[in-house]
Design an enzyme around this catalytic site. Structure first.
Site, PDB file in Angstrom:
ATOM      1  N   GLU A 228      65.080   5.438 -42.908  1.00  0.00           N
ATOM      2  CA  GLU A 228      65.717   3.836 -42.683  1.00  0.00           C
ATOM      3  C   GLU A 228      65.018   2.711 -41.832  1.00  0.00           C
ATOM      4  OE1 GLU A 228      68.808   0.638 -41.276  1.00  0.00           O
ATOM      5  OE2 GLU A 228      67.503   2.000 -40.360  1.00  0.00           O
ATOM      6  N   GLU A 229      64.902   3.008 -40.479  1.00  0.00           N
ATOM      7  CA  GLU A 229      63.870   1.992 -39.729  1.00  0.00           C
ATOM      8  C   GLU A 229      63.081   1.528 -39.766  1.00  0.00           C
ATOM      9  OE1 GLU A 229      65.828   1.567 -37.144  1.00  0.00           O
ATOM     10  OE2 GLU A 229      66.992   2.707 -36.042  1.00  0.00           O
ATOM     11  N   ASP A 248      76.044   2.772 -40.376  1.00  0.00           N
ATOM     12  CA  ASP A 248      75.156   1.346 -39.454  1.00  0.00           C
ATOM     13  C   ASP A 248      76.382   1.587 -37.880  1.00  0.00           C
ATOM     14  OD1 ASP A 248      72.788   2.159 -37.864  1.00  0.00           O
ATOM     15  OD2 ASP A 248      71.775   1.498 -39.978  1.00  0.00           O
TER      16      ASP A 248
END
Length: 356
Positions: A228-229, A248
């Site tokens: 995701e990052e 998140d």
């Protein structure tokens, strides 16, 4: 709409899982160990887990009515910010390249681990190339950027060759010391609360379902992503999914109203607005349950729901999560925000498909 659920979530369990997650290094693409933890805990709870080819976990929670329609997905990410060795300098120091988007000044002075590809780890510290006011006249003015940063190894190395003999090479991962503190008054400060606080909330949901012996209204799939990052964590979602809630961290600051005790509901981020109906339903459920919450716009933010939509997912999507201060730095939240997030997810899962 049914009456408020007020689920009896196990706060101590959620905090234990959170602490274990935070203690396990997992920069984007280097999530093998944290996924072992995820698999072991999921098996304890008795749910089925599958791994996708790129390393995401998909956990299936059977619904009370599996013929009720499409599947709801809840996605959070186990991957964190970190770095990778770019090169070994002539003096034995390491130049590094970021994994994920953060400001260099947020890692200056941080302790770290270098993970070699043959399984060894070495401690180090991130410093600027002019780290001492007693030596360098312009230390305060030096720009904190990749070219001016390095990792000092806690080993007897003074040359490139000595560092190479440790087995360190370009492409080795670097993880930051999370410096986790879970305080008796509920405050949690640590690196990587984005997004391990949300992962812990999801485990709290699963533990509640198991302990209470209940099922969500329809089938739910929890997707724990590992990239995701860097932008493509849940870019693929299983084809049976029609709704996806990205779980998140909620951003705090400027004109945003979320606090560290709220469950944050994001109406729009840099990828555009989230589904109107899902967002409205989440707001209504938070009100019904009496959960401290806030609705905000995140101008510099993207989520796994954004990645799924851009990846071609024919889905409706929403975004919620615990409020986290100083994101991509030394982050802080409160146990209440994690609990409120889990409670809102349970409310949505249990009432899915009913009229408001």
């Amino acid at each position: 709409m049914t009456k408020a659920l007020q689920p009896a979530l196990d706060r101590a369990y959620i905090m234990r899982i959170l602490e274990a997650l935070l203690a396990t290094p997992s920069p984007s693409g280097f999530c093998m160990e944290v996924m072992k933890l995820v698999r072991a805990e999921t098996e304890k709870l008795g749910f089925a887990l599958e791994m996708t080819p790129k390393g995401n976990a998909v956990i299936t929670l059977p619904g009370a009515d599996d013929e009720a329609g499409g599947t709801l997905a809840l996605t959070a990410h186990v991957d964190t910010l970190g770095a990778m060795v770019r090169s070994i300098k002539p003096n034995g120091m390491l130049r590094f390249t970021p994994v994920g988007g953060y400001a260099m000044q947020t890692v200056e002075g941080e302790y770290c681990l270098v993970h070699t590809r043959d399984g060894r780890t070495y401690e180090g510290t991130v410093l600027s190339t002019q780290p001492s006011v007693h030596v360098y006249a312009d230390v305060r003015d030096q720009k904190r950027e990749e070219a001016n940063m390095e990792i000092r190894l806690d080993e007897l190395v003074r040359t490139k060759e000595e560092t190479e003999r440790l087995g360190i090479a370009p492409g080795d991962y670097v993880s930051w010391d999370p410096r986790t503190r879970i305080l008796p008054n509920g405050w949690i400060k640590s690196r990587h609360l984005d997004d391990k606080a949300s992962v812990a909330a999801l485990f709290g949901v699963m533990e509640w379902l198991k302990r209470e012996g209940v099922r969500p209204a329809g089938t739910v799939k929890i997707i724990l992503s590992t990239y995701e990052e860097v932008g493509h964590g849940s870019s693929y979602v299983p084809p049976d999914i029609t709704e996806l809630i990205a779980v998140d961290m909620g951003a705090i600051g400027d004109d945003l109203s979320t606090t560290e005790r709220d469950v944050s509901i994001c109406a729009k981020d840099s990828s555009g607005p989230y589904d109107y109906g899902m967002t409205s339903r989440l707001i209504g459920l938070a009100r019904r349950e009496g959960l401290p919450h806030a609705v905000d716009i995140y101008p510099y933010y993207g989520s796994d729901a954004s990645a799924a939509l851009r990846g071609g997912g024919n889905i409706r999507a929403a975004l919620i999560g615990p409020g986290v201060h100083a994101s991509h730095g030394m982050e802080r939240t409160h146990a209440d925000a994690v609990m409120n997030t889990a409670a809102l997810l349970i409310a949505y899962m249990m009432d899915k498909g009913e009229d408001d």
